[in-house]
Design an enzyme around this catalytic site. Structure first.
Site, mmCIF file in Angstrom:
data_model
loop_
_atom_site.group_PDB
_atom_site.id
_atom_site.type_symbol
_atom_site.label_atom_id
_atom_site.label_comp_id
_atom_site.label_asym_id
_atom_site.label_seq_id
_atom_site.Cartn_x
_atom_site.Cartn_y
_atom_site.Cartn_z
ATOM 1 N N LYS A 176 0.877 -1.176 0.000
ATOM 2 C CA LYS A 176 0.000 0.000 0.000
ATOM 3 C C LYS A 176 0.907 1.217 0.000
ATOM 4 O O LYS A 176 1.396 1.646 1.033
ATOM 5 C CB LYS A 176 -0.916 -0.024 1.229
ATOM 6 C CG LYS A 176 -2.209 0.793 1.079
ATOM 7 C CD LYS A 176 -1.985 2.295 0.954
ATOM 8 C CE LYS A 176 -1.486 2.913 2.230
ATOM 9 N NZ LYS A 176 -1.273 4.412 2.046
ATOM 10 N N GLU A 250 9.097 1.698 11.331
ATOM 11 C CA GLU A 250 10.208 2.648 11.156
ATOM 12 C C GLU A 250 9.573 4.023 11.113
ATOM 13 O O GLU A 250 8.900 4.379 10.143
ATOM 14 C CB GLU A 250 10.980 2.329 9.876
ATOM 15 C CG GLU A 250 12.359 2.977 9.843
ATOM 16 C CD GLU A 250 12.351 4.310 9.120
ATOM 17 O OE1 GLU A 250 12.292 5.348 9.826
ATOM 18 O OE2 GLU A 250 12.400 4.328 7.888
#
Length: 482
Positions: A176, A250
């Site tokens: 995505k 992250e």
């Protein structure tokens, strides 16, 4: 744009199909529509996850290491053939200077895929260990279907940091991508098709926040890999915790550049050119807080301001450009708002602070430097994601470390000194996932990731592959046969 890309398409189950919903992708340097990009619906996400569980994708999971390595090599070659066109496309989408884009978007994806193809070549799925009774087979298996959600700032690099190790481990991927960079995401689909990856092994469904939220909570997803803001990461982490679902996050950063009192002025300033201003400031590991010894404060403030004023701002497709536009009008207004906050905080503006003259078209902000910044101020504590840096003075090494660690973030940092051993000791004391000594450059063979509010887990290196594998112990009563 590459002629072969039909921009209003998704890639599901090994085939392109028209996107029922589209969003305009805006060229950062002009503010004009570049093309209509695909925006996946909830139904598209469902189809992509179903394809990742299909028979062909399951064959990839069960394939031999050699078979997967061969597929990855073909995928790397297809990405490499498209690299230069991809680099140009990304620069148009998000404003990244082309000289940087050629490396991180044009070359890096194929190199990383090749790295993981080579890494798994010597990988044994099972290891036999002696046990108190008999022996144990320790087996490493693919974690399952991966939902990868990536941002717009380094769209090719950050996506491949998930795709490459996941595919190497045997995990199908649903990517995505961000709507701001929906166009270049389709390059992965083209390359997968050319490489004859089995249908469903890689599905490319760019979309908005609603599409991402549905992917995170989808019952067919076995692991989530996300790069993006800390606020979004908290929501995703909470959902994965509720579902007991593995997740790699992250997230944001507010990294410190610690300049020690013996640092060479010229080489340090040259290093900060990239460490503190790379990609127009739209970089999570940016050394955006510069800590300077008070004994050399005036000298470094002057040199850093001169550096900012000397950076060439302009067309991201021009090789001479060092600072391009920000990705969107919204992002430019966010950065300008932080500059206003800095002006009102009592900090001293020594460079930039506005839209550059003659660049009102597109989303440009001049490289900006604030000196005399209190480390507790918002300017020093919040991630700005633009070409804005702060300078704060300190008295000794202990105070420098304390200031560097006085943040909710812990992604990266740098230390600048003529004494590498002394600088390394400072680096060891900094509470971050990575630190650069006299430079900052990610290493594909070594782990990258953050601590504290900068995330969970690691990407790159063997550790990046381990993130997509689970371990199983098979206890046997019989001894190991010699």
């Amino acid at each position: 744009m590459t002629q072969s890309i039909d921009t209003a398409r998704l890639f599901v189950g090994g085939a392109f199909r028209g996107a029922a919903k589209t969003v305009p992708v805006i060229e950062a340097a002009t503010g004009e529509v570049l093309a209509d990009g695909p925006c996946a619906t909830v139904s598209d996400i469902d189809d992509a996850v179903a394809a990742a569980h299909g028979d062909a994708a399951t064959q990839w999971r069960n394939a031999t290491v050699a078979e997967r390595a061969d597929g990855l090599k073909r995928f790397a070659a297809a990405l490499r053939a498209r690299g230069q066109d991809t680099a140009t496309l990304v620069s148009r989408e998000n404003g990244m200077p082309i000289t940087l884009s050629r490396v991180v978007n044009g070359v890096f994806p194929s190199v990383l895929v090749g790295y993981y193809a080579k890494l798994i070549a010597g990988w044994e799925a099972e290891e036999a260990r002696p046990a108190l009774v008999g022996h144990t087979i320790v087996r490493r298996e693919p974690v399952g279907v991966v939902g990868a959600i990536t941002p717009w700032n380094y769209p090719q690099a950050l996506a491949i940091m998930k795709i490459a190790p996941a595919l190497a481990a045997g995990c199908p991927v649903v990517l995505k991508a961000a709507p701001e960079t929906a166009l270049d995401a389709l390059v992965f689909a083209e390359a997968a098709e050319e490489a004859c990856l089995p249908p469903g092994v890689l599905n490319v469904v760019p979309g908005d926040a609603a599409a991402g939220a549905h992917l995170v909570t989808h019952p067919g997803i076995d692991k989530v890999a996300f790069t993006g803001s800390t606020n979004a990461g908290r929501v995703i982490g909470a959902e994965c915790g509720r579902l007991i679902r593995p997740v790699t996050l992250e997230l944001g950063g507010k990294s410190a550049a610690v300049i020690l009192d013996d640092a060479d002025l010229d080489s340090t300033i040259e290093g900060l050119r990239t460490a503190s201003f790379v990609n127009n400031g739209q970089t999570c590991h940016l050394s955006s807080r510069i800590l300077v010894p008070n004994t050399r404060y005036a000298e470094f403030v002057s040199a850093i301001a001169e550096l900012a004023n000397s950076l060439t701002v302009g067309d991201p497709l021009d090789d001479a450009t060092e600072i391009g536009p920000l990705v969107s009008e919204r992002q430019r207004e966010r950065v300008l708002d932080y500059i206003r906050i800095g002006r009102e905080s009592g900090a001293r503006l020594v460079a930039g602070g506005s839209v550059p003259a003659g660049l009102s078209r597109g989303w440009f902000v001049a490289p900006t430097v604030f000196a005399d910044v209190d480390n507790r101020d918002r300017l020093a504590q919040e991630e700005i994601f633009g070409p804005v840096i702060t300078i704060t003075g300190y008295d000794d090494d202990a105070e420098a470390v304390r200031l560097a660690n006085d943040t909710e973030f812990g992604l990266a940092g740098t230390v600048w000194s003529q004494d590498n051993e002394r600088a390394t000791e400072i680096a060891r004391a900094m509470h971050t996932g990575s630190v650069g000594v006299n430079h900052y450059q990610l290493d594909i063979q070594s782990p990258f990731g953050g601590v504290k509010s900068s995330g969970l887990g690691r990407e790159l290196g063997p550790e990046g592959l381990d993130a997509y594998r689970i371990t199983k112990s098979i206890y046997r009563a019989d001894p190991i046969l010699s």
